[in-house]
Design an enzyme around this catalytic site. Structure first.
Site, PDB file in Angstrom:
ATOM      1  N   ARG A  71       0.839  -1.190   0.000  1.00  0.00           N
ATOM      2  CA  ARG A  71       0.000   0.000   0.000  1.00  0.00           C
ATOM      3  C   ARG A  71       0.881   1.249   0.000  1.00  0.00           C
ATOM      4  NH1 ARG A  71      -1.816   0.745   4.398  1.00  0.00           N
ATOM      5  NH2 ARG A  71      -1.153  -1.140   5.489  1.00  0.00           N
ATOM      6  N   TYR A 199      -1.406  -3.456  -6.885  1.00  0.00           N
ATOM      7  CA  TYR A 199      -1.180  -4.185  -5.630  1.00  0.00           C
ATOM      8  C   TYR A 199      -2.443  -4.199  -4.759  1.00  0.00           C
ATOM      9  CZ  TYR A 199      -0.345  -5.231  -0.856  1.00  0.00           C
ATOM     10  OH  TYR A 199      -0.500  -5.791   0.387  1.00  0.00           O
ATOM     11  N   GLY A 200      -2.752  -5.339  -4.198  1.00  0.00           N
ATOM     12  CA  GLY A 200      -3.888  -5.609  -3.304  1.00  0.00           C
ATOM     13  C   GLY A 200      -4.589  -4.419  -2.689  1.00  0.00           C
ATOM     14  N   GLY A 201      -4.042  -3.936  -1.570  1.00  0.00           N
ATOM     15  CA  GLY A 201      -4.733  -2.907  -0.800  1.00  0.00           C
ATOM     16  C   GLY A 201      -4.982  -1.623  -1.575  1.00  0.00           C
ATOM     17  N   LYS A 208      -9.645  -2.327   1.772  1.00  0.00           N
ATOM     18  CA  LYS A 208      -9.330  -1.194   2.629  1.00  0.00           C
ATOM     19  C   LYS A 208     -10.071   0.077   2.190  1.00  0.00           C
ATOM     20  CE  LYS A 208      -7.119  -3.630   5.393  1.00  0.00           C
ATOM     21  NZ  LYS A 208      -5.818  -4.167   5.349  1.00  0.00           N
ATOM     22  N   HIS A 228     -10.554  -2.372  11.506  1.00  0.00           N
ATOM     23  CA  HIS A 228      -9.474  -3.239  11.007  1.00  0.00           C
ATOM     24  C   HIS A 228      -9.268  -4.371  12.010  1.00  0.00           C
ATOM     25  CE1 HIS A 228      -5.033  -3.373   9.373  1.00  0.00           C
ATOM     26  NE2 HIS A 228      -5.785  -4.281   8.806  1.00  0.00           N
ATOM     27  N   SER A 250      -1.350  -3.611  10.259  1.00  0.00           N
ATOM     28  CA  SER A 250      -0.991  -4.508   9.166  1.00  0.00           C
ATOM     29  C   SER A 250       0.244  -5.331   9.518  1.00  0.00           C
ATOM     30  CB  SER A 250      -0.715  -3.694   7.903  1.00  0.00           C
ATOM     31  OG  SER A 250      -1.863  -2.927   7.603  1.00  0.00           O
ATOM     32  N   CYS A 252       0.692  -7.554  11.763  1.00  0.00           N
ATOM     33  CA  CYS A 252       0.948  -7.692  13.200  1.00  0.00           C
ATOM     34  C   CYS A 252       0.178  -8.855  13.821  1.00  0.00           C
ATOM     35  CB  CYS A 252       0.637  -6.398  13.930  1.00  0.00           C
ATOM     36  SG  CYS A 252       1.850  -5.104  13.585  1.00  0.00           S
ATOM     37  N   GLY A 253      -0.315  -9.782  12.989  1.00  0.00           N
ATOM     38  CA  GLY A 253      -0.807 -11.031  13.565  1.00  0.00           C
ATOM     39  C   GLY A 253      -2.304 -11.285  13.557  1.00  0.00           C
ATOM     40  N   LYS A 254      -3.103 -10.545  12.771  1.00  0.00           N
ATOM     41  CA  LYS A 254      -4.553 -10.807  12.769  1.00  0.00           C
ATOM     42  C   LYS A 254      -4.872 -12.175  12.167  1.00  0.00           C
ATOM     43  CE  LYS A 254      -5.589  -7.023  10.616  1.00  0.00           C
ATOM     44  NZ  LYS A 254      -4.201  -6.544  10.622  1.00  0.00           N
ATOM     45  N   ASP A 279      -9.445  -9.783   8.913  1.00  0.00           N
ATOM     46  CA  ASP A 279      -8.895  -8.449   8.631  1.00  0.00           C
ATOM     47  C   ASP A 279      -9.869  -7.300   8.922  1.00  0.00           C
ATOM     48  OD1 ASP A 279      -6.509  -7.055   7.647  1.00  0.00           O
ATOM     49  OD2 ASP A 279      -7.735  -6.444   5.945  1.00  0.00           O
ATOM     50  N   SER A 372       4.722 -10.374   0.357  1.00  0.00           N
ATOM     51  CA  SER A 372       4.084 -11.262  -0.615  1.00  0.00           C
ATOM     52  C   SER A 372       2.848 -11.861   0.039  1.00  0.00           C
ATOM     53  CB  SER A 372       5.053 -12.350  -1.069  1.00  0.00           C
ATOM     54  OG  SER A 372       5.593 -13.039   0.035  1.00  0.00           O
ATOM     55  N   ARG A 373       1.855 -12.176  -0.785  1.00  0.00           N
ATOM     56  CA  ARG A 373       0.535 -12.513  -0.228  1.00  0.00           C
ATOM     57  C   ARG A 373      -0.115 -13.689  -0.938  1.00  0.00           C
ATOM     58  NH1 ARG A 373      -1.830  -8.882   3.949  1.00  0.00           N
ATOM     59  NH2 ARG A 373      -0.144  -7.407   4.279  1.00  0.00           N
ATOM     60  N   GLY A 498       0.060 -20.181  18.497  1.00  0.00           N
ATOM     61  CA  GLY A 498      -0.926 -20.990  19.224  1.00  0.00           C
ATOM     62  C   GLY A 498      -0.944 -20.691  20.713  1.00  0.00           C
TER      63      GLY A 498
HETATM   64  P1  GTP Z   1      -2.425  -7.784   7.361  1.00  0.00           P
HETATM   65  O1  GTP Z   1      -2.953  -8.805   6.438  1.00  0.00           O
HETATM   66  O2  GTP Z   1      -1.342  -6.959   6.776  1.00  0.00           O
HETATM   67  O3  GTP Z   1      -3.488  -6.920   7.967  1.00  0.00           O
HETATM   68  O4  GTP Z   1      -1.621  -8.582   8.542  1.00  0.00           O
HETATM   69  P2  GTP Z   1      -2.071  -9.443   9.798  1.00  0.00           P
HETATM   70  O5  GTP Z   1      -2.345  -8.534  10.949  1.00  0.00           O
HETATM   71  O6  GTP Z   1      -3.137 -10.405   9.431  1.00  0.00           O
HETATM   72  O7  GTP Z   1      -0.726 -10.232  10.188  1.00  0.00           O
HETATM   73  P3  GTP Z   1      -0.346 -11.782  10.020  1.00  0.00           P
HETATM   74  O8  GTP Z   1      -1.180 -12.674  10.899  1.00  0.00           O
HETATM   75  O9  GTP Z   1      -0.315 -12.105   8.592  1.00  0.00           O
HETATM   76  O10 GTP Z   1       1.135 -11.784  10.619  1.00  0.00           O
HETATM   77  C1  GTP Z   1       2.137 -10.977  10.095  1.00  0.00           C
HETATM   78  C2  GTP Z   1       3.496 -11.409  10.579  1.00  0.00           C
HETATM   79  O11 GTP Z   1       3.527 -11.459  12.001  1.00  0.00           O
HETATM   80  C3  GTP Z   1       3.883 -12.810  10.104  1.00  0.00           C
HETATM   81  O12 GTP Z   1       5.220 -12.788   9.693  1.00  0.00           O
HETATM   82  C4  GTP Z   1       3.706 -13.675  11.317  1.00  0.00           C
HETATM   83  O13 GTP Z   1       4.585 -14.764  11.292  1.00  0.00           O
HETATM   84  C5  GTP Z   1       3.992 -12.719  12.463  1.00  0.00           C
HETATM   85  N1  GTP Z   1       3.229 -13.100  13.675  1.00  0.00           N
HETATM   86  C6  GTP Z   1       1.900 -13.329  13.758  1.00  0.00           C
HETATM   87  N2  GTP Z   1       1.537 -13.689  15.014  1.00  0.00           N
HETATM   88  C7  GTP Z   1       2.663 -13.677  15.749  1.00  0.00           C
HETATM   89  C8  GTP Z   1       2.962 -13.950  17.136  1.00  0.00           C
HETATM   90  O14 GTP Z   1       2.081 -14.280  17.928  1.00  0.00           O
HETATM   91  N3  GTP Z   1       4.255 -13.797  17.529  1.00  0.00           N
HETATM   92  C9  GTP Z   1       5.241 -13.429  16.661  1.00  0.00           C
HETATM   93  N4  GTP Z   1       6.483 -13.324  17.135  1.00  0.00           N
HETATM   94  N5  GTP Z   1       5.010 -13.185  15.353  1.00  0.00           N
HETATM   95  C10 GTP Z   1       3.745 -13.292  14.905  1.00  0.00           C
HETATM   96  C1  SPV Z   2      -3.015  -4.595   5.277  1.00  0.00           C
HETATM   97  O1  SPV Z   2      -2.031  -3.994   4.824  1.00  0.00           O
HETATM   98  O2  SPV Z   2      -3.523  -4.308   6.388  1.00  0.00           O
HETATM   99  C2  SPV Z   2      -3.617  -5.702   4.516  1.00  0.00           C
HETATM  100  C3  SPV Z   2      -3.176  -5.925   3.158  1.00  0.00           C
HETATM  101  O3  SPV Z   2      -4.511  -6.368   5.018  1.00  0.00           O
HETATM  102  S1  SPV Z   2      -3.849  -4.771   2.047  1.00  0.00           S
HETATM  103  O4  SPV Z   2      -5.008  -5.356   1.422  1.00  0.00           O
HETATM  104  O5  SPV Z   2      -2.823  -4.505   1.067  1.00  0.00           O
HETATM  105  O6  SPV Z   2      -4.220  -3.585   2.754  1.00  0.00           O
HETATM  106 MN    MN Z   3      -4.984  -5.689   7.123  1.00  0.00          MN
END
Ligand code: GTP
Ligand code: SPV
Ligand code: MN
Length: 597
Positions: A71, A199-201, A208, A228, A250, A252-254, A279, A372-373, A498
């Site tokens: 984005r 690109y996606g977002g 978004k 979000h 983004s 950060c683990g959702k 998301d 990458s997604r 987990g």
């Molecule tokens: P968007 O799709 O961008 O909104 O991201 P998201 O918030 O869904 O994040 P996602 O779950 O894809 O995690 C993003 C990164 O954080 C990945 O590289 C994961 O491996 C890492 N991650 C997720 N959960 C944890 C956790 O509990 N601990 C740690 N150390 N890393 C984590």
């Molecule tokens: C984010 O960046 O929070 C995403 C991917 O979920 S995007 O669709 O590119 O916004």
């Molecule tokens: Mn997101």
């Protein structure tokens, strides 16, 4: 042939076609045969690559332009009539100037191309939450992604009928020129114009752009929330399911939390986690005075790197079929995909995300782009909730905020009430990630994980949260988590993934008043004995075993760090002038006094 005789729709499509001048217009009717023909066409032009259909049935691969992989927040605009309505955290452009600039870029840009008209619904068709959009695009990649991420086709137009209530989305690849890349939102016109990106977002306009930026504005006007947030259900051994929504910035683990598999000891007892969304959440007050949430999307646009059989088996299972992979490694030996963190066997004979030959055994460079997604249908997910398409949504017991903080924020804490919870959300901060262009790892304030996604003045957004609080008779409890505390040598202290279930369990017990907590300056923090560490086998830096003392370390509230943060929050709040809700200013000074006491 247009799929509808809605005059508002046809007049608008005609107007956009007159501007962009495509050779033809093709309506997406939602049929599998039409989508299959588009996939074949994209493969024939090289836009998509068909992957190994035995190993990855229905899966495709795409590499985007090197400068178009995330984005672009600095080129994303909220074009409200009045600048004050975009607020200090958004880029603003005056609408008529924005239309003029964009019209210059779009003029004739679809010459020699097809314009696809994609009718889509955010939310299950027929749900009281559902809202309609139409995206016009000259990219088959966008059409195919929209077909996974949203409900598309004729049924959506039938739901719209002759109503004018639809979001008008125009997307053009144009020349993929970075200098002319703009993602423009016109909240007062229900319109989004996106150009020069693929690109996606930036271009999947349902996500978004609509479901957060435009929808947050609509929610402000119509008394609901567009957030979000992931949504998940925790099933306890007696079969009862409790739902929580969580907002993390983004990457950060959702997705990971939404698809979490509880540690073995909990599985044995009969606990399960069900995914509703990963998301975005649209949230309304139900008749019972609780908050009810739906996932408006139909698929997952997830971060590939780090996704493995160990970290997120459910995500991995979700991408085994009918998935589009973008900017990962292409394994030339068997025409499959790979990314960092998938396993310890990177392919040797491969192409990296830029399309260059790449040997995973030798290369120092990463093969997959960090952002990458995968685009995967939600129905592929083994733990998809039975309620994920429930028209009325699911009731929320808790709302969780969280970010990436190396030091300041403890593993988890609870806000004292709704207003304090809004404050906790408003002071969220997180280190930036590869999901947006720009430097990564820089701490920035990211209220409610909505900094890049709030379609109006963030000060009004906070006031909206406070005002809604008065209308919610049975509000969810509000928490903050931080999975990312670092050791002095820069390693994650908490095992995460987990094992985050252990924190979820505490959160749900707090919601039921089943466990006490320590009252600190920032809120309620668990007593170290109350987070179950049974069966946890985790070693930090290969030497240090995670013990109850380690847990104690990441539950501490370091006053010095927090007082630093207070300074930073004051500065941030200062940008909002008289748009800063008084209640939040009061909350901040109360926090400061508690820290100094
Ligand atoms: P968007 O799709 O961008 O909104 O991201 P998201 O918030 O869904 O994040 P996602 O779950 O894809 O995690 C993003 C990164 O954080 C990945 O590289 C994961 O491996 C890492 N991650 C997720 N959960 C944890 C956790 O509990 N601990 C740690 N150390 N890393 C984590
Ligand atoms: C984010 O960046 O929070 C995403 C991917 O979920 S995007 O669709 O590119 O916004
Ligand atoms: Mn997101």
């Amino acid at each position: 042939m247009a799929l509808t005789d809605n005059k508002k729709v046809t007049a608008w499509v005609d107007e956009m076609a007159a501007l962009t001048k495509p050779d033809s217009i093709v309506w997406i009717d939602g049929s599998e045969s039409q989508l299959e023909a588009l996939r074949a066409e994209a493969v024939s032009t090289g836009e998509l690559l068909k992957l190994n259909q035995e190993k990855l049935p229905g899966c495709y691969y795409r590499r985007s332009t090197v400068n178009d992989v995330a984005r672009v927040e600095n080129r994303t605009f909220i074009c409200s009539k009045d600048k004050v309505n975009a607020g200090p955290t958004n880029n603003w452009m005056e609408p008529s100037e924005a239309y003029k600039l964009a019209s210059g870029i779009f003029a004739g840009s679809m010459g020699g191309r097809v314009m696809y008209a994609v009718p889509f619904s955010m939310g299950a068709v027929g749900s009281p939450f559902a809202k309609v959009g139409i995206e016009l695009t000259d990219s088959i990649y966008v059409v195919l992604n929209m077909a996974i991420m949203t409900r598309t086709g004729k049924a959506v137009l039938d739901m719209l009928g002759d109503s004018d209530d639809f979001v008008r989305g125009l997307h053009g690849k144009c020349e993929l020129d970075e200098e002319k890349r703009y993602i423009m939102h016109f909240p007062e016109d229900n319109a989004i114009w996106s150009m020069n990106s693929c690109y996606g977002g930036n271009v999947l306009l349902g996500k978004k752009c609509f479901a957060l930026r435009i929808a947050s504005y609509q929610g402000w006007r119509e008394d609901w929330f567009a957030e979000h947030m992931l949504i998940l259900g925790v099933e306890s051994p007696d079969g009862e399911v409790k739902y929580v929504a969580a907002a993390f910035p983004s990457a950060c683990g959702k997705t990971n939390l939404a698809m979490l598999i509880p540690p073995e000891l909990y599985q044995k007892k009969g606990y399960k986690v069900w995914t509703v969304g990963d998301d975005i959440a649209w949230i309304r007050i139900g008749e019972d005075g609780r908050l009810w949430a739906v996932n408006p999307e139909a698929g997952f646009f997830g971060v590939a790197p780090g996704t493995s059989a160990k970290s997120n088996p459910n995500a991995l299972e979700s991408v085994r079929k009918n998935t589009i992979f973008t900017n990962v490694v292409l394994n030339l030996d068997d025409n499959t995909v790979w990314w960092e963190g998938l396993d310890k066997n990177p392919p040797k004979n491969a192409l990296d995300w830029k399309g260059n030959p790449w040997n995973g055994a030798e290369s120092e460079e990463k093969g997959a782009h960090p952002n990458s997604r995968f685009t995967a249908p939600a129905v592929n997910c083994p733990c998809i909730s039975k309620q994920w398409e429930a028209p009325e949504g699911v009731p929320l017991s808790a709302i969780i905020f969280g970010g990436r903080r190396a030091k300041t924020a403890p593993l988890v804490y609870q806000a004292s009430d709704w207003d304090n919870g809004v404050f906790v959300g408003s002071i969220m901060a997180s280190e930036t990630t590869a999901a947006a262009t720009g430097a990564t790892g820089v701490v920035r304030r990211d209220p409610m994980a909505m900094l890049p996604f709030c379609g109006y003045n963030m000060g009004d957004y906070w006031q909206h949260w406070l005002d809604m609080g008065k209308k919610i008779k049975n509000p969810p409890k509000i928490f903050n988590v931080n999975w990312f505390r670092l050791s002095d040598s820069g390693k994650f202290i908490w095992p995460g993934f987990g094992d985050n279930f252990r924190v979820l369990e505490w959160i749900l017990r707090r919601c039921e008043d089943k466990v006490t907590a320590d009252e600190t300056a920032i809120g309620y923090v668990p007593k170290a004995d109350d987070i179950n560490l049974e069966g946890l086998d985790y070693t930090i830096e290969g030497t240090r075993k995670f013990t109850r003392d380690t847990l104690g370390e990441i539950l501490t509230v370091e006053k010095d760090y927090w007082l630093e943060d207070v300074k930073n929050i004051k500065e941030f709040y200062g940008k909002f002038g008289d748009k800063l809700p008084e209640k939040l200013a009061e909350q901040l000074s109360a926090l400061e006094s508690r820290l100094k006491a």
